[in-house]
Design an enzyme around this catalytic site. Structure first.
Site, PDB file in Angstrom:
ATOM      1  N   GLU A 165      -1.774  -4.947  -1.247  1.00  0.00           N
ATOM      2  CA  GLU A 165      -2.862  -5.590  -1.990  1.00  0.00           C
ATOM      3  C   GLU A 165      -3.304  -4.740  -3.171  1.00  0.00           C
ATOM      4  O   GLU A 165      -3.611  -5.269  -4.251  1.00  0.00           O
ATOM      5  CB  GLU A 165      -4.045  -5.875  -1.058  1.00  0.00           C
ATOM      6  N   ASP A 201       5.166  -5.354  -2.233  1.00  0.00           N
ATOM      7  CA  ASP A 201       5.779  -4.825  -1.007  1.00  0.00           C
ATOM      8  C   ASP A 201       6.335  -3.426  -1.234  1.00  0.00           C
ATOM      9  O   ASP A 201       6.098  -2.507  -0.439  1.00  0.00           O
ATOM     10  CB  ASP A 201       6.909  -5.747  -0.538  1.00  0.00           C
TER      11      ASP A 201
END
Length: 775
Positions: free
Chosen positions: A613, A676
């Protein structure tokens, strides 16, 4: 915002693990007799006798008793050392607390990890299959689910907790909102009453919208008075059904200190425009199933000329699909290119067949001037919508708008309507069995009473101590990003300064919003009537109240600390126009996070999601917004050009992955892939910082892996999942995330520390010579 990574995973009953003393000594070693007692000189038994003083019989008995007592104390001391010292107390600086919960947690963690692994697979060849092979063998997809994975198992535990909370009596202590959510849940479960009413509640809504076919026939007197704008008001402003376009109140992307009315393309029932174009076998099947679904619902509602109506509505939606732009198109990802702030007067010229001032005045209960500014995110689309309105018969437009309201509300009707929805979902996604009623009703309670339910959840299932620990973990990962920014050789000093400022100003929300601890504040979020016998009316009351809250924002001051999702959500997200990260209590649960787990697992579990995030603030989407959440290009041209060059490497990497003969779209999934890969690195280096500050962790019992290896295993096991083949088609078509297998492989194979941890040979599949890297 992230799609739900859709509460403890399926742990077995773990046995306790016996650890050796942290000091590395046996319990009896080093134990000395109390002062004043002579030590044995090491003589033989026979020789020892002659050396004993001549004590009387009573003294000999007393000495024997004392020696026995001392020996017993030594044994007890050894047992206590074995129990309270050892790996379970790593990082505590001494004996672990009474009951030693972390020792048991270490045992659970070891059992969970080892059960999920498939040690027969070389981690340097296929790390996902190595980390998840055991889990994939042991689990099947439940009949009523499209997917099932380790995170879904966390969701099951959270759901069970929420059901127990909702099952409590409606009366008693607590605010009005808590009583309302329980009454709402019961109204949803009352299938006997819902079935008794049948289609009547929906027929009343249709009548409120003018019925089918302009009241039954195109030549009736009511048809002459038909007004598209009035029906749009009903659809958008009363029933919250997007038709032809969407109308929302959002933060202004270019000035995030104010709210603005935003108009965008919308009005399709299927989840992606390409499904309407029937370009392949999969979309042809979906389109045929949708047509059957339309006809079935129309018959249930007593419509005439069902096949004709369904075909006309479908053709209109296909025309809308043809003029829409895919959400994954480059044009839509570049927010600056679609952002168009116009006055109401200018909007009227763009779409002359709509009466914008009247429509917005009705919805917002305002008297807007022609100079009121709105943000138009689909200018070309709205121009073509105006032409479509002009060229489409009124009867067809009317039926389409009524259909959009029907589709929004049909899931709340009697079993025949729900069965029709399930048949469509079965064809699209492959779930064989409809969800059980309790799960459906829990989902609706979450949707319509999210914060009220969240207040119940955090009161019992998330502590202030856990909140503080996760906040510290977030700060550690943010610190690492600050370091990484300084080390980047492709970003110049000016861009680094702006990137650091964005990191410094980033808001982090963990667990739950503080207002949930005040029942009167929660009650204000749900000031509408709820009755246990009127389920659909409860839904409509909730929708109308939500619209009222939304339209009031247009003149309110922006509070950037508000939450988009309730705390029980199994999700985490980053909002670029707030520069805000949110980690709800629902995702801060074992096995993603456990305060008693080894830190290698916490950093590999929730830590990589936090890093994910955080990285969204700097990917191809979030990187368009500055530290204040404003759409502003803060990169120098040179740095941005180098960023795009590095991103192109990631696009090519994921373009080479295929699943069920479908190629992963590297550009479509770029932002998530950057997040990721970046999140994995940030969490790993944050864990190394933790080890430097607290010392190395003790090995997990009976596991041969180092904690660096366990970090990567925990990351991969976040994404152990099974999907139905039909849902994979939709995932590749519509999901911004790559399939989970490649989320893992793509991330670890591009990180040199992974190859080092597992001693992977150079140029092995998980350790290629040439790697992609952005952050």
């Amino acid at each position: 915002m992230e799609a739900p990574y859709s509460m403890t995973a399926h742990y077995d009953e773990f046995q306790e693990v016996k650890y050796e003393s942290r000091c590395g000594t046996g319990g009896a070693r080093g134990t000395s007799l109390p002062p004043g007692f002579p030590r044995s000189s090491g003589r033989s038994a026979s020789g020892a006798r002659s050396g004993l003083p001549r004590w009387n019989r009573r003294e000999v008995c007393l000495l024997s008793g004392l020696v026995f007592a001392a020996g017993l104390c030594a044994i007890l001391a050894a047992m206590l050392a074995l129990k309270y010292l050892g790996p379970g107390a790593a990082g505590t600086g001494g004996a672990c607390p009474e009951g030693c919960p972390e020792r048991k947690a270490f045992a659970r963690a070891a059992r969970f990890l080892s059960a999920n692994l498939d040690a027969s697979i070389d981690p340097c060849q296929d790390f996902y299959s190595f980390a998840c092979g055991g889990w994939l063998r042991r689990h099947a997809i439940p009949d009523d689910k499209l997917t099932y994975g380790t995170i879904a198992a966390i969701g099951e535990q959270n759901e069970e907790r929420l059901r127990r909370l909702l099952a409590r009596p409606t009366g008693g202590p607590g605010g009005a909102a808590q009583r309302k959510v329980r009454a709402f849940f019961r109204s949803c479960l009352d299938m006997r009453e819902i079935e008794r009413l049948g289609p009547r509640p929906m027929l009343e809504v249709i009548e409120d919208c003018g019925g089918w076919d302009l009241g039954g026939a195109a030549d009736r007197p009511g048809a002459a008075r038909w007004d598209l704008n009035r029906l749009l008001y009903k659809a958008q402003g009363v029933y919250s059904a997007a038709a032809l376009f969407s109308l929302t109140v959002s933060l202004d992307d270019r000035n995030s200190s104010r709210y603005v009315i935003r108009i965008d393309q919308d009005g399709l029932t299927l989840p992606e425009r390409t499904l309407y174009l029937a370009q392949d076998e999969g979309s042809e099947k979906v389109l045929a199933a949708y047509k059957v679904f339309m006809e079935r619902l129309l018959r249930l509602l007593g419509a005439d000329a069902v096949e004709q109506k369904a075909q006309e509505i479908l053709q209109l939606e296909q025309r809308l699909a043809n003029i829409s732009v895919s959400e994954y198109d480059d044009l839509r990802r570049d927010v600056s290119s679609v952002y168009n702030k116009v006055t109401l007067g200018q909007l009227q010229k763009i779409t002359p067949h709509l009466q914008w001032k009247w429509l917005l005045d009705q919805i917002f209960q305002e008297d807007f001037s022609e100079e009121e500014e709105v943000v138009l995110l689909a200018t070309d689309y709205m121009q073509q919508v105006s032409q479509l309105i002009r060229s489409t018969p009124r009867r067809i437009l009317h039926n389409y708008l009524v259909w959009r309201v029907v589709v929004v509300l049909s899931e709340h009707l009697s079993p025949p309507f729900r069965e029709a929805l399930h048949e469509l979902a079965k064809e699209m996604e492959g779930n064989d069995k409809p969800q059980e009623l309790a799960r459906v009703c829990l989902g609706q309670a979450n949707r319509h009473f999210g914060m009220a339910l969240g207040a119940l959840f955090v009161h019992e299932h998330f502590s202030a101590a856990s909140k503080a620990k996760v906040q510290q973990l977030v700060e550690d990962i943010k610190y690492i990003l600050g370091q990484r920014l300084e080390e980047l050789d492709w970003m110049d000093a000016q861009t680094k300064a702006a990137a650091r400022a964005k990191l410094q100003y980033m808001m982090v929300m963990v667990g739950y919003p503080d207002f949930l601890l005040k029942p009167e504040a929660v009650d204000k979020e749900y000031e509408f009537e709820v009755h246990e016998k009127t389920y659909l009316k409860n839904i409509l009351n909730s929708i109308r109240f939500s619209i009222q809250l939304s339209v009031k924002k247009i003149r309110q001051e922006v509070d950037k600390s508000t939450w988009l999702l309730p705390p029980q959500a199994l999700n985490a997200y980053y909002l670029p126009n707030k520069n805000q990260m949110v980690f709800p209590a629902g995702i801060l649960q074992p096995t993603l996070y456990d305060p008693d787990f080894p830190q290698s697992l916490n950093y590999g579990g929730i830590g990589t999601i936090i890093g994910h995030e955080l990285t969204h603030g700097y990917d191809d989407w979030g990187g368009q917004y500055d530290r204040s959440g404003n759409l502003l290009h803060w990169w120098t041209e040179a740095s941005y050009s180098r960023f795009l060059h590095k991103a192109e490497c990631i696009v090519r990497l994921y373009d080479n992955f295929t699943v069920y003969n479908q190629r992963v779209n590297g550009k479509h999934t770029l932002g998530e892939n950057i997040a990721d890969m970046g999140g994995l690195k940030l969490a790993y280096y944050a864990y190394q910082k933790w080890v430097r500050e607290h010392g190395p962790e003790h090995p997990l019992h009976r596991l041969k892996y180092t904690h660096n290896q366990l970090f990567f295993i925990a990351f991969a096991q976040n994404w152990c999942i099974k999907r139905r083949s039909q849902s994979i088609y939709l995932q590749v078509l519509t999901d911004k995330h790559a399939p989970e297998h490649y989320r893992v492989l793509g991330s670890v194979s591009q990180f040199e520390e992974f190859g080092r941890a597992f001693h992977c040979p150079k140029d092995s599949p998980m350790n290629p010579v040439h790697k992609c890297s952005v952050w």
